[in-house]
Design a protein around this motif. Structure first.
Motif, mmCIF file in Angstrom:
data_model
loop_
_atom_site.group_PDB
_atom_site.id
_atom_site.type_symbol
_atom_site.label_atom_id
_atom_site.label_comp_id
_atom_site.label_asym_id
_atom_site.label_seq_id
_atom_site.Cartn_x
_atom_site.Cartn_y
_atom_site.Cartn_z
ATOM 1 N N TYR A 1 28.230 43.571 35.199
ATOM 2 C CA TYR A 1 27.569 42.910 36.317
ATOM 3 C C TYR A 1 28.252 41.599 36.689
ATOM 4 N N PHE B 1 26.609 44.345 42.237
ATOM 5 C CA PHE B 1 27.355 45.535 41.843
ATOM 6 C C PHE B 1 26.702 46.143 40.609
ATOM 7 N N TYR B 2 26.384 47.404 40.682
ATOM 8 C CA TYR B 2 25.753 48.062 39.536
ATOM 9 C C TYR B 2 25.983 49.560 39.619
ATOM 10 N N THR C 1 29.382 50.609 36.704
ATOM 11 C CA THR C 1 29.243 49.212 37.127
ATOM 12 C C THR C 1 30.611 48.574 37.302
ATOM 13 N N ALA D 1 32.204 49.675 40.491
ATOM 14 C CA ALA D 1 31.633 48.988 41.647
ATOM 15 C C ALA D 1 32.178 47.570 41.765
ATOM 16 N N VAL D 2 32.362 46.897 40.621
ATOM 17 C CA VAL D 2 32.919 45.546 40.630
ATOM 18 C C VAL D 2 34.340 45.562 41.182
ATOM 19 N N ARG E 1 35.735 47.710 43.205
ATOM 20 C CA ARG E 1 35.710 47.965 44.653
ATOM 21 C C ARG E 1 35.337 46.693 45.405
ATOM 22 N N ARG F 1 36.919 39.294 46.473
ATOM 23 C CA ARG F 1 37.772 40.114 45.621
ATOM 24 C C ARG F 1 39.171 39.527 45.478
#
Length: 331
Positions: free
Chosen positions: A174, A209-210, A217, A220-221, A223, A250
């Motif tokens: 997370y 993000f999860y 997770t 998602a982070v 991305r 990012r």
């Protein structure tokens, strides 16, 4: 060495227990004040590998370097014997941010801003010294009895320089920054990403993000598709969302620094001028004063003309915080 600890401190009730040791409340027997502290007693034989031992050795050294920052847990004493290492630190009996987030209530922007201001002050101080925390999370954001934030747990912290970046996958699902997961060398702005995620959770009640499990997770982070669902963010100001975009960016080269976050008061537009009436106490050696201060504060300005060598006032998000001042009541 344990005998030396007992000569200076009296251990009291257990406050918590972790994988490597136990945290006790203790008080000083060497001074007449009998001030209260926390003692983290770590059983050295429970350290499973060289990395754990390196972290344990590094944390006291780093905490001593950071002792001047009021928003970082202060290390007072270290005692070591054949079996244990004992770290005597500030007592933070006001809980941690994880407890506050677990209540399920989202934070108002002024409340979130006040916490972010203190957290970012701690991060910026670390970065000026050349230290990155790398594993900030709500569990190690503590509060003392006066509600002052104390950043703790520097076991994963690392030194960095202008031409010396960091490496290695360190962090918590997370919160960890994408460049860490991608196996690249990275800089101190990983801490800013984490602070942005924490701000998002305070305002939204959920992480940005999860997934189902750590692997999803992390995907998602990486991305990094930051979204603001209208149902959740309907009442969140554009300024707060803009700050989140710049912190949870990012591209680390475009991400704000901790110093830049410090001056980004996202809640100023919500209520630029606010009337306050605060009762506070000024505590100095052998001096106790209690008074009432009231007035209209322009939040873009320093609210009171005081000697910055004695008192350092900060106004952020409608909350006035002072080093060496304890806000007792806000009307």
């Amino acid at each position: 060495m344990y005998e030396s600890l007992q000569q200076n401190y009296q251990l009291c009730e257990e406050l918590g227990r972790g994988r490597f040791g136990v945290v006790y409340c203790c008080f000083s027997t060497a001074s007449q004040s009998h001030a209260s502290f926390a003692c983290k007693s770590i059983y050295k034989h429970s350290l499973s590998d060289a990395t754990d031992r390196r972290c344990l050795d590094a944390e006291p050294k780093i905490l001593r370097l950071l002792s001047a920052c009021p928003n970082i847990l202060r290390l007072h004493d270290v005692y070591e014997d054949d079996d244990h290492i004992h770290l005597v630190t500030d007592l933070c009996d006001g809980g941690d941010l994880f407890d506050r987030l677990s209540s399920g209530n989202r934070f108002s922007e002024p409340d979130a801003a006040a916490i972010l201001k203190q957290l970012t002050a701690a991060i910026a101080f670390c970065h000026r010294i050349g230290v990155a925390h790398r594993d900030i999370k709500p569990d190690n954001i503590l509060f003392d009895s006066r509600g002052r934030l104390k950043l703790a747990d520097f076991g994963s912290a690392e030194f960095f320089g202008v031409e010396s970046e960091m490496s290695g996958v360190v962090g918590t699902p997370y919160y960890v920054a994408p460049e860490v997961l991608m196996g690249r060398d990275y800089g101190e702005k990983v801490d800013v990403w984490i602070a942005g995620v924490i701000l998002y959770i305070m305002l939204a009640g959920v992480p940005p993000f999860y997934g189902d499990g750590a692997a999803e997770t992390f995907e998602a982070v990486v991305r990094g598709n930051l979204r603001f669902p209208s149902k959740i963010f309907r009442s969140v100001s554009p300024e707060a969302k803009d700050l989140l975009r710049k912190m949870i960016c990012r591209d680390a080269s475009r991400r704000l620094s901790a110093e830049q976050v410090l001056i980004a008061d996202f809640s100023a537009s919500v209520d630029h001028k606010r009337r306050i009436d605060v009762r506070f106490e000024v505590i100095q050696p052998e001096l106790y004063i209690e008074t009432v201060v009231g007035g209209v504060v322009d939040e873009s300005l320093t609210p009171f003309c005081l000697d910055e060598n004695d008192i350092a006032p900060l106004c952020f998000g409608g909350v006035v915080a002072f080093d060496h001042l304890s806000i007792c009541d806000k009307l």
